[in-house]
Structure formats: C-alpha cells, structure tokens
Design a protein around this motif. Sequence first.
Motif, PDB file in Angstrom:
ATOM      1  N   GLU A  80       0.967  -0.987  -0.154  1.00 56.11           N
ATOM      2  CA  GLU A  80       0.145  -0.047   0.011  1.00 56.11           C
ATOM      3  C   GLU A  80       0.875   1.024  -0.305  1.00 56.11           C
ATOM      4  N   LYS A  81       0.233   1.887  -0.722  1.00 57.06           N
ATOM      5  CA  LYS A  81       1.623   3.118  -0.952  1.00 57.06           C
ATOM      6  C   LYS A  81       0.958   4.281  -1.209  1.00 57.06           C
ATOM      7  N   SER A  82      -0.261   4.335  -1.633  1.00 54.14           N
ATOM      8  CA  SER A  82      -1.089   4.961  -0.859  1.00 54.14           C
ATOM      9  C   SER A  82      -1.663   5.515   0.275  1.00 54.14           C
ATOM     10  N   THR A  83      -2.246   6.711   0.022  1.00 55.57           N
ATOM     11  CA  THR A  83      -2.320   6.994   1.909  1.00 55.57           C
ATOM     12  C   THR A  83      -4.139   6.310   1.549  1.00 55.57           C
ATOM     13  N   VAL A  84      -4.081   5.593   2.241  1.00 53.10           N
ATOM     14  CA  VAL A  84      -5.584   4.887   3.445  1.00 53.10           C
ATOM     15  C   VAL A  84      -6.236   5.005   4.801  1.00 53.10           C
ATOM     16  N   PRO A  85      -7.338   5.056   4.729  1.00 52.40           N
ATOM     17  CA  PRO A  85      -7.399   4.719   5.632  1.00 52.40           C
ATOM     18  C   PRO A  85      -7.472   3.371   7.154  1.00 52.40           C
ATOM     19  N   VAL A  86      -6.801   4.047   8.375  1.00 51.70           N
ATOM     20  CA  VAL A  86      -6.274   2.811   8.871  1.00 51.70           C
ATOM     21  C   VAL A  86      -6.649   2.251   8.964  1.00 51.70           C
ATOM     22  N   ARG A  87      -6.902   0.219   8.372  1.00 51.83           N
ATOM     23  CA  ARG A  87      -7.370  -0.743   8.491  1.00 51.83           C
ATOM     24  C   ARG A  87      -8.197  -0.602   7.429  1.00 51.83           C
ATOM     25  N   THR A  88      -7.732  -0.290   5.845  1.00 50.21           N
ATOM     26  CA  THR A  88      -7.929  -0.387   4.832  1.00 50.21           C
ATOM     27  C   THR A  88      -7.079  -2.088   4.548  1.00 50.21           C
TER      28      THR A  88
ATOM     29  N   GLU B 285      -6.886  -4.499   5.870  1.00 50.18           N
ATOM     30  CA  GLU B 285      -7.933  -5.708   5.830  1.00 50.18           C
ATOM     31  C   GLU B 285      -9.089  -6.356   5.352  1.00 50.18           C
ATOM     32  N   ALA B 286      -9.746  -5.009   4.803  1.00 54.98           N
ATOM     33  CA  ALA B 286     -10.677  -4.709   3.922  1.00 54.98           C
ATOM     34  C   ALA B 286     -10.029  -4.861   2.393  1.00 54.98           C
ATOM     35  N   ILE B 287      -8.777  -4.711   2.160  1.00 58.95           N
ATOM     36  CA  ILE B 287      -7.999  -5.224   0.583  1.00 58.95           C
ATOM     37  C   ILE B 287      -7.951  -7.205   0.806  1.00 58.95           C
TER      38      ILE B 287
ATOM     39  N   LEU C 259       1.759  -5.635   3.053  1.00 57.27           N
ATOM     40  CA  LEU C 259       2.291  -4.414   3.492  1.00 57.27           C
ATOM     41  C   LEU C 259       1.345  -2.204   3.583  1.00 57.27           C
ATOM     42  N   SER C 260       2.360  -2.335   4.798  1.00 54.76           N
ATOM     43  CA  SER C 260       1.622  -0.871   4.278  1.00 54.76           C
ATOM     44  C   SER C 260       3.401  -0.264   4.565  1.00 54.76           C
ATOM     45  N   ASN C 261       3.007   1.182   3.260  1.00 53.68           N
ATOM     46  CA  ASN C 261       4.879   1.910   3.161  1.00 53.68           C
ATOM     47  C   ASN C 261       4.298   3.590   2.541  1.00 53.68           C
ATOM     48  N   PRO C 262       3.491   3.569   3.353  1.00 58.47           N
ATOM     49  CA  PRO C 262       3.319   5.127   3.313  1.00 58.47           C
ATOM     50  C   PRO C 262       4.511   5.569   2.472  1.00 58.47           C
ATOM     51  N   GLU C 263       4.013   7.117   1.784  1.00 59.52           N
ATOM     52  CA  GLU C 263       5.087   8.083   0.842  1.00 59.52           C
ATOM     53  C   GLU C 263       5.198   8.980   1.978  1.00 59.52           C
ATOM     54  N   PHE C 264       6.315   9.434   1.650  1.00 59.28           N
ATOM     55  CA  PHE C 264       5.825  10.900   2.423  1.00 59.28           C
ATOM     56  C   PHE C 264       7.118  12.012   1.839  1.00 59.28           C
ATOM     57  N   LEU C 265       6.922  11.580   0.443  1.00 59.74           N
ATOM     58  CA  LEU C 265       7.895  12.940  -0.249  1.00 59.74           C
ATOM     59  C   LEU C 265       6.871  13.908   0.237  1.00 59.74           C
ATOM     60  N   ALA C 266       7.190  15.260  -0.417  1.00 61.01           N
ATOM     61  CA  ALA C 266       6.885  16.370  -0.593  1.00 61.01           C
ATOM     62  C   ALA C 266       7.013  17.042  -2.420  1.00 61.01           C
TER      63      ALA C 266
ATOM     64  N   LEU D  15       0.828  -2.828  10.833  1.00 59.85           N
ATOM     65  CA  LEU D  15      -0.286  -1.813   9.570  1.00 59.85           C
ATOM     66  C   LEU D  15      -0.603  -1.193  10.191  1.00 59.85           C
ATOM     67  N   TRP D  16      -1.362  -1.216  11.168  1.00 61.02           N
ATOM     68  CA  TRP D  16      -2.267  -0.684  11.834  1.00 61.02           C
ATOM     69  C   TRP D  16      -1.751   0.821  12.257  1.00 61.02           C
ATOM     70  N   SER D  17      -0.682   0.915  12.729  1.00 58.69           N
ATOM     71  CA  SER D  17       0.502   1.708  12.784  1.00 58.69           C
ATOM     72  C   SER D  17       0.902   2.777  11.943  1.00 58.69           C
ATOM     73  N   ALA D  18       2.333   1.647  11.045  1.00 63.28           N
ATOM     74  CA  ALA D  18       1.827   2.524   9.633  1.00 63.28           C
ATOM     75  C   ALA D  18       1.077   3.408   8.925  1.00 63.28           C
TER      76      ALA D  18
END
Length: 468
Positions: free
Chosen positions: A128-136, A138-140, A158-165, A215-218
Amino acid sequence: VVKVTSICCIGAGYVGGPTMAMIALKCPHIKVTVVDISQPRIDAWNSDELPIYEPGLDEIVKQCRGKNLFFTTDVEGAIAESEMIFVSVNTPTKKTGLGKGKAADLTYWESAARTIAAVSKTNKIIVEKSTVPVRTAEAIEKVLQRNCNTSGVRFDILSNPEFLAEGTAMDDLTAPDRVLIGGKIEGQEGTDAVASLVEVYANWVPQERIITANLWSAELSKLAANAFLAQRISSINSMSALCEATGADVSQVAYALGKDSRIGPKFLNASVGFGGSCFQKDILNLAYICECHGLTEVADYWYSVVGMNDYQKNRFVKRVVSAMFNTIRNKKICMLGFAFKKDTGDTREAPAIDVGNGLIEDGARLAIYDPKVSDAQIAMDMGAGMSNITTYKSHIEALRDAHAVCVMTEWDEFKSYDWGEIYGVMQKPAFVFDGRLILDHDKLREIGFIVYALGKPIEPFLRSAEGN
Ligand code: NAD
Ligand code: UDX
C-alpha cells in the motif's frame, strides 16, 4: 525471504512515477514496471515531456527508461509477472454518499485489488503506497483472497506510506527521514514479506532509517504526519492574524518559536493557506475515522485545522478588498503564482483557486502568471470564473495596468524581478499583497508601493514604528 527482482506499480502519478524511478535507479537488478489506466499519462511518461514536473526527475527517467524502468497500460500483464506490487492510485475525498466531503474514496484502490486478484497466478507481496484509512489492508486482503481463482496463491499486504513532498520529491526519495514499513507481525510469511521490502530500500537507505511497525500503526502514522504538519501551518497562520491586529511580526514570532529545540524551525512559514492534494484530504479522512469511532472531540480538533486554513484564505481576500478602498470592481488584479507551492506545476487545492474566486466575486478582473502551470489547467480549476481571467506568459504583461499584485506561490523568480520596472507599468496607487512573505517589503515601500504582507505590521503600526 524473497529477493525481489520484479516490481510493478499501479498508478503512474505524482507518487508512483518518482518513487519507481528512484527504485529503478538505485536497484539496477530489479525490473520496475509502472502501469496506469490512463493512456495519455503513460504516453507522456514515455515521451520527452513527462506528465509531472519535479526537479531532477527527467534525468533519472531518461537514464533508466527502457533499461529497468518501463511505463505501460498493460496493467494485467505487468501484475502477472511481478513479485511485488505497489499500489499508488489516487484516494481522493468522497464526493457523494456516506461520508461525502470527508471520507477517502477507495474506488480506485478496490478496483486495483480486484485486478490483482483476477490475474495473479503466483504469490504476491502487495504494498500500500497510497494514503488510506487505518485498517484498509484488512478490507483489501478480503477482496484479494475472495476474488483470486488460482488456488494456493498467497497475498502478503504491507503498508509503506510515502512521505515525499512535491517539488522536492527526488531529494526526499534519495535521502528520506525514514521509510516506514508496516506488516503483520505474526507468522513467518508476514515477517518475510516485510524483510523483502526492507531489502529493496536497503539498497540506498541506511538501515536505521527503515522503520517497521504493525500494519495499523503504519497506516495511521501517514494520516497523523500530514495532520501534524498542517496543524503547524494553521497554528502559525492563526498567529499571523493576531500579529496584524497587534503590531507583532509573524516572521519574528516564528523565528523565536523555532529556536526552541522542542518546536523546531520547519513548517512555520505563515502563508495564504496550505494547499496540495494531501493535507486537507487526509485531515478530513482522519477526522471522519474519529467520528466513526464516536470520537467527536478528536474529530473536531482536527476539523479546526482545516477551518483555520479556510479562514486564512478568506481573510486574505477581505484584506485585498478593504485595503483597496472597499472596491475592486473592474480593477485588474495580478496573481503571481497559481501552483500550490513552488517548483511544481500542481494546482490541486491551491489557495490561489479560492482566493481567485473570492476576488472575482467582488468584481475583479484577474491576470494570472505562473511559471509552470498551463493555461488549460487554470481554465479547468477556475471553470466559469474564466470569463473574468486572462492568463499570461510574461509577468510584466500580467502586471501592466494592474492595480494590485497578490503573491500566491513562493516561486524564487518573483524575488528577483525588477520591482521598480513593475511599479512603472502598474496603476497608482500600486498595491502589493504578499501571501507568501517572500518580497523585500521595505524596498517595495521605498519604490512607492502600498504593501500588505500576511502577519506583518500594517498601516497604523507602521506609522507608529516610524514615529509619525
Ligand atoms: P495521481 O492522481 O497523480 O496518480 C494516481 C494514478 O493512478 C492516476 O494516474 C490514475 O490514472 C491511476 N489509477 C487509478 N486507478 C487505477 C487502476 N485501477 N489501475 C491503474 N491505474 C489507476 O495521485 P498521486 O498524487 O500520485 O497520489 C497517489 C496516492 O499517494 C494517494 O493516495 C495520495 O494520497 C498519496 N500521496 C500523495 C503525495 C503527493 O505528494 N501527491 C504524497 C504522499 C502520498
Ligand atoms: C505534503 C507533506 O509534506 C508530505 O510529507 C506528504 O507526503 C504529502 O503532503 P506537499 O503537499 O507536496 O507534501 O507539500 P508541502 O511542502 O507539505 O506543502 C503543503 C502546503 O503547505 C503548500 O501549499 C505549502 O506552501 C504550505 N506550507 C508549507 C506553508 O504554508 N507553510 C509552511 O511552513 C510549509
């Protein structure tokens, strides 16, 4: 642990394009394929005119494209042959239905997941690179497992959120403050999947900057990080209003605050408001999740950050109108900058849109100049307002005969203009409204401009400071 040699990224946008270009550059042993449903976007990625402007991106794409970096609309083919699949599709705010105007719209995410499930014949690590609601995740996971027809295929999410600006994406990707990887901590396979992704980043990111979490913390950390950043801007913007009312100077206040090592100096620039595709969307999403959990007070706390941002944009419009003798009807007002920040052509949620509409509502004729934003983009953003707008390719033409100039974006070139020449071509009195605090206000006053800058001492205080 799978040592990944083939990666597919679904979504060739502001995040998918630059992040995959960086992985391709740093991991020559990995084949990276970026896919999208939009043919024009893919065509642009394969051309000399990339679909997004990001300093340093062109060079990297040119270096890797055709070697280990590919752009294609063959979504299914690329998924089928890859071991690891990043999902970097857009997750905008829902426009209709339950949670409209607040909740994240996961239509694109779910559709990507259904495609992955349908075409996967081998195990896949889904990121998961997109920013998603917490617990997404699970649904996916349910969508993937229940729609895959090949038995025995395993999906690790895996959740791997992106922090680039935007505007600094390539630098941010080259040397990230941290890379965050969330995964299932129970079970060997889950841990192995995390290790596979850690191994990809470890090709260039120091180990101590690669953080793992559940996962949920990320997922939540990404929403929280954007909420905290935006909150700092709303906090300093709230101070800018108080500064104007009292004769304090917001830059001096921000400097003094930032020297406290617990507060730090970054993200304390007062402005006409934060824009961009993420801050507002992610805070609304966060607050909506809080509401769904019955946490009304928490939701209201975060909504107020967006509320302060709207107030700041309104306040700016009111300042322009009141300073110009309460009438801007038929006056030409030049907006310098339209992008939501410098070094990008992106206009999503740009404060210039709301401010522009506000000025038009009061009867102004707008002249817009931005070094990177296309006329077509401005037309799309301003819609019916375009009948009162002319766009310009040269700043001096945009400023000719204007009564006022509003600085909307902090482009560096605005600072180096010949402001004496500009004064010469404008109507008098010539007003400057600096919404980004980038100009030399004393010098402008010497030239003859009437200057209003956010959070800076204004008329009565200026006179008393000069002893008049
Ligand atoms: P974007 O709109 O620029 O790109 C998304 C792309 O996904 C589009 O080109 C779209 O055509 C494509 N797409 C949608 N559904 C698809 C499907 N089913 N199959 C193939 N392609 C599909 O969006 P973005 O700015 O890159 O943002 C992507 C995600 O990253 C969002 O969740 C956003 O919140 C997050 N994010 C964005 C930024 C940023 O600075 N823009 C930073 C961090 C995180
Ligand atoms: C943001 C986050 O910074 C990034 O980590 C996340 O991945 C995506 O969202 P972005 O929207 O690209 O990135 O730009 P950012 O630099 O955060 O600026 C957002 C808005 O805030 C811009 O309109 C900018 O001008 C404004 N801003 C920023 C201020 O008004 N004052 C500041 O001090 C900083």
